[in-house]
Write a protein that holds these residues in place. Structure first.
Motif, PDB file in Angstrom:
ATOM      1  N   SER A 145       0.831  -1.205   0.000  1.00  0.00           N
ATOM      2  CA  SER A 145       0.000   0.000   0.000  1.00  0.00           C
ATOM      3  C   SER A 145       0.865   1.255   0.000  1.00  0.00           C
ATOM      4  O   SER A 145       0.564   2.237  -0.690  1.00  0.00           O
ATOM      5  CB  SER A 145      -0.936   0.001   1.202  1.00  0.00           C
ATOM      6  N   GLY A 198      -5.679  -7.867  -6.233  1.00  0.00           N
ATOM      7  CA  GLY A 198      -5.912  -6.548  -5.649  1.00  0.00           C
ATOM      8  C   GLY A 198      -5.958  -5.458  -6.704  1.00  0.00           C
ATOM      9  O   GLY A 198      -5.132  -5.430  -7.614  1.00  0.00           O
ATOM     10  N   TYR A 240      -5.791  -1.351  -6.992  1.00  0.00           N
ATOM     11  CA  TYR A 240      -5.464  -0.138  -6.240  1.00  0.00           C
ATOM     12  C   TYR A 240      -6.303   1.035  -6.730  1.00  0.00           C
ATOM     13  O   TYR A 240      -6.404   1.288  -7.939  1.00  0.00           O
ATOM     14  CB  TYR A 240      -3.984   0.210  -6.394  1.00  0.00           C
ATOM     15  N   LYS A 241      -6.887   1.776  -5.781  1.00  0.00           N
ATOM     16  CA  LYS A 241      -7.636   2.978  -6.125  1.00  0.00           C
ATOM     17  C   LYS A 241      -7.750   3.867  -4.898  1.00  0.00           C
ATOM     18  O   LYS A 241      -8.102   3.410  -3.812  1.00  0.00           O
ATOM     19  CB  LYS A 241      -9.039   2.622  -6.633  1.00  0.00           C
ATOM     20  N   ARG A 264      -6.060   2.739  -1.589  1.00  0.00           N
ATOM     21  CA  ARG A 264      -6.388   1.435  -1.010  1.00  0.00           C
ATOM     22  C   ARG A 264      -6.290   0.347  -2.064  1.00  0.00           C
ATOM     23  O   ARG A 264      -6.514   0.579  -3.248  1.00  0.00           O
ATOM     24  CB  ARG A 264      -7.808   1.451  -0.446  1.00  0.00           C
ATOM     25  N   CYS A 309      -8.112  -2.935  -3.060  1.00  0.00           N
ATOM     26  CA  CYS A 309      -9.390  -3.615  -2.837  1.00  0.00           C
ATOM     27  C   CYS A 309      -9.432  -4.928  -3.606  1.00  0.00           C
ATOM     28  O   CYS A 309      -9.011  -4.984  -4.764  1.00  0.00           O
ATOM     29  CB  CYS A 309     -10.548  -2.733  -3.287  1.00  0.00           C
ATOM     30  N   GLN A 369     -10.726  -7.921  -5.877  1.00  0.00           N
ATOM     31  CA  GLN A 369     -11.662  -8.148  -6.980  1.00  0.00           C
ATOM     32  C   GLN A 369     -11.402  -9.564  -7.495  1.00  0.00           C
ATOM     33  O   GLN A 369     -10.338 -10.135  -7.249  1.00  0.00           O
ATOM     34  CB  GLN A 369     -11.433  -7.150  -8.114  1.00  0.00           C
TER      35      GLN A 369
END
Length: 337
Positions: A163, A307, A309-310, A313, A315, A317
């Motif tokens: 992160s 994962g 990233y946006k 964070r 997230c 999927q």
């Protein structure tokens, strides 16, 4: 060091690239050698401000000659010397410049430009806190006063925390857009340093491709010409996911720039790695790549997670989820034509 390095009597150092095709690695070897093997200090260096650089091509190490035609005694001469000379104190101490036999014109010492230091600097600890806490506006304000901030953020691309790496890459892109408004050359030099670092896996952070993509996506008008470097990384299994993540950023802003390479992304839909499949699905959807429809249909039931990233964070999927969204985007675009 991975390459032969040495020091001139004038204080410049050099790395020798026998082929002339590994100049990125030669640059890093020379710069780190000049900084007494201090990688962290090397990352802090700004070209033109902290050091001068020059490349001598067609160097024959055997006879210590520069061969203008690149052929000598039936041999092709492709060697190159990458010279770095630090400005000011802190590097390797220059020896006497009298009777050195080494010219310094190419290092910019005859016509030095004045060094302008930014008035406000941010410490490494403060910078990491801004990134870790995702304080984008505060970081952009700092970038307006401290153009060296990109190099500080670059150190975080090696962080073990995914992160933190991805936030650093995103903030590099945002800060580069601020700096490029007044000094696009400064950003180009930093971008070049990132690309050069890819030639040396020991110095390249895992977040480097993400940072390259972030810079390009924030200023496509200035740096879209660097996209081929990311495309080449698709052949490197260790760098592929980072390159795809970077290219997805660009596809979200300027899909037209990536359409000439759509075939590469369609091929990635069949990769063994779920992250590669998922990111490739997202890109083909952005591009409206109709040739990806059949491969995407085969991924609709793919429950492999990865994962995304946006906004600071990562997230989770599934490949199937992003494949479905990509198909919907492609078909909506085709229906509107």
């Amino acid at each position: 060091m991975e390459m032969p390095v040495g020091e001139c009597r004038c204080g410049a150092v050099y790395a020798y690239d026998a082929t002339g095709h590994n100049l990125g690695a030669a640059f890093l070897n020379a710069l780190v050698f000049a900084c007494r093997l201090d990688w962290e200090r090397a990352w802090d260096m700004l070209p033109g401000e902290d050091y001068g650089e020059e490349i001598v091509h067609n160097y024959d190490r055997q006879y210590h000659l520069i061969i203008p035609g690149a052929f000598f005694e039936g041999r092709k001469i492709g060697g190159a010397l990458y010279f770095i000379k630090l400005k000011g104190e802190g590097g390797r101490s220059p020896r006497s410049r009298e009777a050195t036999g080494c010219h310094t014109d190419y290092l910019g010492k005859n016509n030095p430009s004045p060094v302008v230091r930014e008035k406000k600097r941010i410490s490494k600890g403060e910078l990491e806190t801004l990134v870790r806490d995702y304080q984008v506006e505060s970081l952009l304000e700092a970038a307006r006063h401290d153009r060296k901030i990109l190099w500080g953020l670059g150190r975080l691309l090696c962080a073990g925390d995914e992160s933190l790496r991805l936030r650093a890459a995103e903030m590099i892109g945002a800060a580069s857009a601020v700096i490029a408004r007044e000094d696009p050359g400064r950003v180009a030099e930093f971008l070049k340093s990132l690309i050069n670092s890819l030639a040396d896996t020991g110095s390249s952070g895992r977040g480097t491709p993400d940072a390259i993509g972030a810079i390009i996506s924030h200023s496509t008008e200035n740096y879209a010409g660097y996209l081929p470097y990311l495309i080449r990384l698709l052949k490197d299994e260790a760098m592929r996911s980072g390159a795809l993540r970077a290219l997805e950023r660009v596809a979200a802003i300027r899909p037209d720039l990536l359409r000439p390479w759509s075939g590469h992304f369609v091929q990635c839909l069949a990769a063994a790695d779920p992250e590669t499949r998922g990111l490739a699905a997202m890109i083909t959807g952005r591009l409206g790549a109709v040739e990806a429809e059949n491969p995407l249909e085969q991924l609709l039931e793919d429950r492999s997670a990865f994962g995304v990233y946006k906004d600071g964070r990562v997230c989770p999927q599934t490949v199937g989820q992003v494949a479905r969204a990509a198909l919907e985007r492609i078909r909506a675009g085709r229906g509107g034509q």
